[in-house]
Design an enzyme around this catalytic site. Structure first.
Site, PDB file in Angstrom:
ATOM      1  N   ASN A 104       0.826  -1.202   0.000  1.00 24.04           N
ATOM      2  CA  ASN A 104       0.000   0.000   0.000  1.00 24.04           C
ATOM      3  C   ASN A 104       0.865   1.259   0.000  1.00 24.04           C
ATOM      4  O   ASN A 104       2.096   1.188  -0.031  1.00 24.04           O
ATOM      5  CB  ASN A 104      -0.944  -0.023   1.203  1.00 24.04           C
ATOM      6  N   HIS A 134      22.271   0.863  14.490  1.00 23.84           N
ATOM      7  CA  HIS A 134      23.491   1.569  14.864  1.00 23.84           C
ATOM      8  C   HIS A 134      23.950   1.092  16.236  1.00 23.84           C
ATOM      9  O   HIS A 134      23.159   0.536  17.014  1.00 23.84           O
ATOM     10  CB  HIS A 134      23.243   3.080  14.916  1.00 23.84           C
ATOM     11  N   ALA A 159      -1.245  -1.370   8.822  1.00 21.31           N
ATOM     12  CA  ALA A 159      -0.709  -0.024   8.607  1.00 21.31           C
ATOM     13  C   ALA A 159       0.202   0.417   9.748  1.00 21.31           C
ATOM     14  O   ALA A 159       0.005   0.048  10.910  1.00 21.31           O
ATOM     15  CB  ALA A 159      -1.861   0.965   8.459  1.00 21.31           C
ATOM     16  N   ALA A 177      -1.954  -3.431  13.159  1.00 20.10           N
ATOM     17  CA  ALA A 177      -1.543  -2.063  12.833  1.00 20.10           C
ATOM     18  C   ALA A 177      -0.816  -1.407  13.996  1.00 20.10           C
ATOM     19  O   ALA A 177      -1.191  -1.564  15.160  1.00 20.10           O
ATOM     20  CB  ALA A 177      -2.764  -1.225  12.448  1.00 20.10           C
ATOM     21  N   LYS A 200      -2.892 -14.360  19.370  1.00 21.71           N
ATOM     22  CA  LYS A 200      -3.647 -15.624  19.223  1.00 21.71           C
ATOM     23  C   LYS A 200      -3.136 -16.376  18.009  1.00 21.71           C
ATOM     24  O   LYS A 200      -2.429 -15.805  17.159  1.00 21.71           O
ATOM     25  CB  LYS A 200      -5.139 -15.353  19.078  1.00 21.71           C
TER      26      LYS A 200
END
Length: 204
Positions: A104, A134, A159, A177, A200
């Site tokens: 997306n 780093h 997302a 998300a 789960k």
């Protein structure tokens, strides 16, 4: 592309430059693009010299299939067939994206440790795949520590997820998300949170 590989490299770059001026894209003449590749609203699309885009791929505006170094050899992404890459996605380095993958908008993938995305995976808006770390000590902050990210087939990443270096996500798993994935995720589970934990199992 034919001009480039027949040795007419300067001429191919002239043709590429004219095309870039007219279309506002930057597609290197050495890259390999398959059949029926569609670049929708192509302004801002960049495809690097060693990129490979297979058949039936859909690329939206502002996508970069770029590199992270000037080293010789394969340094740009490979995108397998029937994949979709959403607007503004930055896919940088020798990344392998499998078949039937959906990426997306506004994702950022930077490969300096290795990134593999398996067939059939879904990746939501603003996902970051980061293969570099780093040093913790301030004296060591300039040292880069790369590690690969492996996403197996049919993974769904929601997302705004961040996946850190060295992580493997098992097939069929779902990352909720907003999660930050710091450790491996086994197959067939739902994981979420910061840092991510198994919520789960998925019954297959």
């Amino acid at each position: 592309n034919k001009l480039y590989y027949k040795g007419w490299k300067k001429l191919s770059r002239v043709v590429s430059g004219i095309s870039s001026f007219l279309t506002k894209t930057d597609i290197h003449p050495a890259c390999t693009i398959g059949r029926r590749v569609f670049i929708d609203h192509a302004i801002g699309v960049v495809i690097g010299a060693t990129a490979i885009v297979e058949d039936d791929v859909l690329i939206y505006q502002g996508v970069t299939l770029g590199g992270v170094s000037l080293n010789k050899g394969k340094r740009h992404p490979t995108v397998r067939s029937n994949t979709v890459i959403g607007s503004g996605a930055k896919v940088l380095g020798n990344i392998t994206i499998g078949k039937n993958v959906f990426i997306n908008a506004s994702c950022h993938f930077q490969d300096q440790g290795g990134i593999f995305i398996g067939d059939g995976s879904f990746i939501g808006h603003n996902v970051t795949l980061a293969t570099l770390n780093h040093g913790i000590n301030p004296k060591d902050r300039g040292t880069l520590y790369p590690a690969p990210i492996i996403i197996e087939e049919n993974v769904w990443i929601g997302a705004n997820v961040t996946v850190l270096p060295g992580v493997k996500i098992g097939k069929n798993s779902f990352i909720a998300a907003g999660a930050v994935v710091t450790k491996d995720v086994p197959k067939n589970v739902i994981a979420g949170g910061i840092p991510s934990k198994i919520i789960k199992k998925i019954v297959i």
